[in-house]
Motif scaffolding. Sequence first.
Motif, PDB file in Angstrom:
ATOM      1  N   PRO A  24       0.815  -1.220   0.000  1.00 43.66           N
ATOM      2  CA  PRO A  24       0.000   0.000   0.000  1.00 43.66           C
ATOM      3  C   PRO A  24       0.846   1.267   0.000  1.00 43.66           C
ATOM      4  CG  PRO A  24      -0.696  -1.517   1.737  1.00 43.66           C
ATOM      5  CD  PRO A  24       0.606  -2.024   1.204  1.00 43.66           C
ATOM      6  N   ARG A  25       0.239   2.319  -0.519  1.00 42.52           N
ATOM      7  CA  ARG A  25       0.841   3.653  -0.440  1.00 42.52           C
ATOM      8  C   ARG A  25      -0.273   4.694  -0.432  1.00 42.52           C
ATOM      9  NH1 ARG A  25       3.395   3.848  -6.492  1.00 42.52           N
ATOM     10  NH2 ARG A  25       4.510   2.073  -5.609  1.00 42.52           N
ATOM     11  N   ASP A  26       0.063   5.887   0.022  1.00 40.80           N
ATOM     12  CA  ASP A  26      -0.885   6.997   0.025  1.00 40.80           C
ATOM     13  C   ASP A  26      -0.793   7.737  -1.302  1.00 40.80           C
ATOM     14  OD1 ASP A  26      -1.809   6.578   2.663  1.00 40.80           O
ATOM     15  OD2 ASP A  26      -0.048   7.573   3.466  1.00 40.80           O
ATOM     16  N   VAL A  27      -1.938   7.932  -1.953  1.00 39.57           N
ATOM     17  CA  VAL A  27      -1.956   8.646  -3.234  1.00 39.57           C
ATOM     18  C   VAL A  27      -3.046   9.706  -3.185  1.00 39.57           C
ATOM     19  CG1 VAL A  27      -1.153   6.583  -4.458  1.00 39.57           C
ATOM     20  CG2 VAL A  27      -3.591   7.086  -4.381  1.00 39.57           C
ATOM     21  N   PRO A  28      -2.896  10.804  -3.951  1.00 40.76           N
ATOM     22  CA  PRO A  28      -3.960  11.815  -4.034  1.00 40.76           C
ATOM     23  C   PRO A  28      -5.266  11.194  -4.491  1.00 40.76           C
ATOM     24  CG  PRO A  28      -1.924  12.623  -5.030  1.00 40.76           C
ATOM     25  CD  PRO A  28      -1.699  11.172  -4.745  1.00 40.76           C
ATOM     26  N   LEU A  29      -6.366  11.799  -4.070  1.00 41.94           N
ATOM     27  CA  LEU A  29      -7.667  11.173  -4.270  1.00 41.94           C
ATOM     28  C   LEU A  29      -7.964  10.825  -5.722  1.00 41.94           C
ATOM     29  CD1 LEU A  29     -10.044  13.027  -1.773  1.00 41.94           C
ATOM     30  CD2 LEU A  29      -8.805  10.875  -1.489  1.00 41.94           C
ATOM     31  N   LEU A  30      -7.730  11.747  -6.647  1.00 40.94           N
ATOM     32  CA  LEU A  30      -8.082  11.449  -8.036  1.00 40.94           C
ATOM     33  C   LEU A  30      -7.233  10.310  -8.596  1.00 40.94           C
ATOM     34  CD1 LEU A  30      -8.845  14.909  -9.686  1.00 40.94           C
ATOM     35  CD2 LEU A  30     -10.435  13.139  -8.917  1.00 40.94           C
ATOM     36  N   GLN A  31      -6.001  10.190  -8.117  1.00 42.96           N
ATOM     37  CA  GLN A  31      -5.175   9.078  -8.569  1.00 42.96           C
ATOM     38  C   GLN A  31      -5.630   7.755  -7.966  1.00 42.96           C
ATOM     39  OE1 GLN A  31      -0.961   9.833  -8.109  1.00 42.96           O
ATOM     40  NE2 GLN A  31      -1.157  11.941  -8.824  1.00 42.96           N
ATOM     41  N   ALA A  32      -6.438   7.805  -6.927  1.00 44.12           N
ATOM     42  CA  ALA A  32      -6.936   6.594  -6.276  1.00 44.12           C
ATOM     43  C   ALA A  32      -8.182   6.036  -6.944  1.00 44.12           C
ATOM     44  CB  ALA A  32      -7.231   6.878  -4.806  1.00 44.12           C
ATOM     45  N   HIS A  33      -8.714   6.730  -7.940  1.00 44.01           N
ATOM     46  CA  HIS A  33      -9.935   6.251  -8.594  1.00 44.01           C
ATOM     47  C   HIS A  33      -9.696   4.871  -9.200  1.00 44.01           C
ATOM     48  CE1 HIS A  33     -12.975   6.016 -11.896  1.00 44.01           C
ATOM     49  NE2 HIS A  33     -13.733   6.432 -10.904  1.00 44.01           N
ATOM     50  N   GLY A  34     -10.573   3.921  -8.873  1.00 42.37           N
ATOM     51  CA  GLY A  34     -10.455   2.565  -9.386  1.00 42.37           C
ATOM     52  C   GLY A  34      -9.526   1.679  -8.591  1.00 42.37           C
ATOM     53  N   LEU A  35      -8.828   2.237  -7.605  1.00 38.40           N
ATOM     54  CA  LEU A  35      -7.916   1.440  -6.795  1.00 38.40           C
ATOM     55  C   LEU A  35      -8.631   0.926  -5.553  1.00 38.40           C
ATOM     56  CD1 LEU A  35      -4.625   3.521  -7.147  1.00 38.40           C
ATOM     57  CD2 LEU A  35      -5.483   1.624  -8.549  1.00 38.40           C
ATOM     58  N   PRO A 178      -1.399   0.284  -5.062  1.00 41.04           N
ATOM     59  CA  PRO A 178      -1.214   1.112  -6.264  1.00 41.04           C
ATOM     60  C   PRO A 178      -1.574   0.365  -7.540  1.00 41.04           C
ATOM     61  CG  PRO A 178       0.899   0.395  -5.401  1.00 41.04           C
ATOM     62  CD  PRO A 178      -0.129  -0.020  -4.387  1.00 41.04           C
ATOM     63  N   ARG A 179      -1.707   1.134  -8.592  1.00 43.35           N
ATOM     64  CA  ARG A 179      -2.053   0.577  -9.898  1.00 43.35           C
ATOM     65  C   ARG A 179      -0.841  -0.169 -10.461  1.00 43.35           C
ATOM     66  NH1 ARG A 179      -6.324   2.684 -12.128  1.00 43.35           N
ATOM     67  NH2 ARG A 179      -5.966   4.686 -11.112  1.00 43.35           N
ATOM     68  N   PRO A 180      -0.973  -1.465 -10.764  1.00 43.16           N
ATOM     69  CA  PRO A 180       0.176  -2.191 -11.318  1.00 43.16           C
ATOM     70  C   PRO A 180       0.597  -1.634 -12.672  1.00 43.16           C
ATOM     71  CG  PRO A 180      -1.549  -3.710 -10.583  1.00 43.16           C
ATOM     72  CD  PRO A 180      -2.143  -2.335 -10.567  1.00 43.16           C
ATOM     73  N   ARG A 181       1.888  -1.737 -12.916  1.00 42.62           N
ATOM     74  CA  ARG A 181       2.444  -1.428 -14.231  1.00 42.62           C
ATOM     75  C   ARG A 181       2.884  -2.736 -14.868  1.00 42.62           C
ATOM     76  NH1 ARG A 181       3.918   3.693 -15.573  1.00 42.62           N
ATOM     77  NH2 ARG A 181       5.785   3.004 -16.650  1.00 42.62           N
ATOM     78  N   VAL A 182       2.382  -2.993 -16.071  1.00 39.74           N
ATOM     79  CA  VAL A 182       2.645  -4.267 -16.728  1.00 39.74           C
ATOM     80  C   VAL A 182       3.401  -4.025 -18.028  1.00 39.74           C
ATOM     81  CG1 VAL A 182       0.297  -4.226 -17.698  1.00 39.74           C
ATOM     82  CG2 VAL A 182       1.609  -6.339 -17.725  1.00 39.74           C
TER      83      VAL A 182
END
Length: 431
Positions: A24-35, A178-182
């Motif tokens: 886990p990590r802390d991210v700004p709200l809009l970046q958290a959409h869908g997470l 966080p959102r995975p990077r593939v």
Amino acid sequence: MPDAAVPLEAHLRRILDAVAPLPPRDVPLLQAHGLVLAEAVHADLDLPSFANSSMDGYAVRAADLVGAADDAPVALPVRGSIGAGAGAEAVVEAGTAVKIMTGAPLPPGADAVVPYEWTDAGAETVQVRQTPQAGAHVRPVGDDVARGALLLEAGTRLTSRHLGLLAAIGRPTARVHPRPRVAVVSTGAELRAPGESLGPDAIYDSNSTLLAAAALEAGVEPVHVGRLDDDVDGLWPALQRLLPRVDLVVTSGGVSMGDFDVVKAALRALDPADGEVWFGPVAMQPGKPQGFGLLLDRSGTDGDAPRSVPILTLPGNPVSSYLSFEVFAKPALRRQLGLPDDALTTPTVRARLVGAVGSPAGRRQLLRGRLAADGTVTPVGGAGSHLMGFLAHADALIVVPEELTSVEDGAEVDVIPLPSWAPASRDGGAS
């Protein structure tokens, strides 16, 4: 003697058992959409945090207006006004009113609000034509959310509504997986990038675009690598350069039984200190040749333990590659996102088959099809793993179990819906 084919569920379980949610990590709200939330969220304050008006009108004492009616209005002097965002400096004394706007704090002394519609909207004196109850048109403290209440449970996938709630309680960030990077990699000496010239023995690389877009549909961020050369000695160094910036690697091509299957050759030769990859047949059509393992990223600072990065090696034919991504890679990415076990695979629906189909014994066939509103599904194209034109016009996969070699017209079948549209991740998946 060739290896026996592994059941589809067994290969998927092998993958999911080796993949974990990203730290886990802390991210700004809009970046958290869908997470996915990694912790429960409790309210840090009451909502509303102060009693306020739900209407434009007048703050009053209800006892002052007993008996007010259309034919017997009660007149009250107006002692000032309060707007939203303004401190409640005015006080409602007995027999007076204060003009108030929606959202403004209820002034001391008031216990009700009469809306403009009940009055003559007077400026200095107001005529009130209805009797309010105490608390009328007042939003009390904590009416929506009480301080300390559980708002969102860990494991919640955040939508716009959840993010609005977090903002309402003053949270600027959310603690999420966080959102995975593939990394999406194609192999094959015959491949050319779209826009390049084709020779007589070349084809365009559709797989890297196809799978990168599928990653976007899964809500993750693709690193679109494109084609790597068919070079056994160069493949592992190329992957090593990718590992520090991705959370999962997906390759297509080079995993069958041919003489030039460089992915299998290169990764089977790995030093165990760099990782280990299994290769073998899976009892499905299309998509029989598969591989999965863990590669070790040693790019951290001295003393850091190596980071395990999962790799899925998919077959090279585009339909096989895409279906393998849907069946195996997407659940792995959902696991990294932190989704619960019951949300890792796409649920099947039941539909009535239009037209009979055949299937090879001992393999689960995934046929392209189109779902109709009447509950029927019609096969689209044949079973060939190169038929991209038909894949583009399909919106579902018709599942034919391993024990069946044919399904009759009109029979009930399981169907896996395919994505029809999905929002891109926040940065569009740029590498």
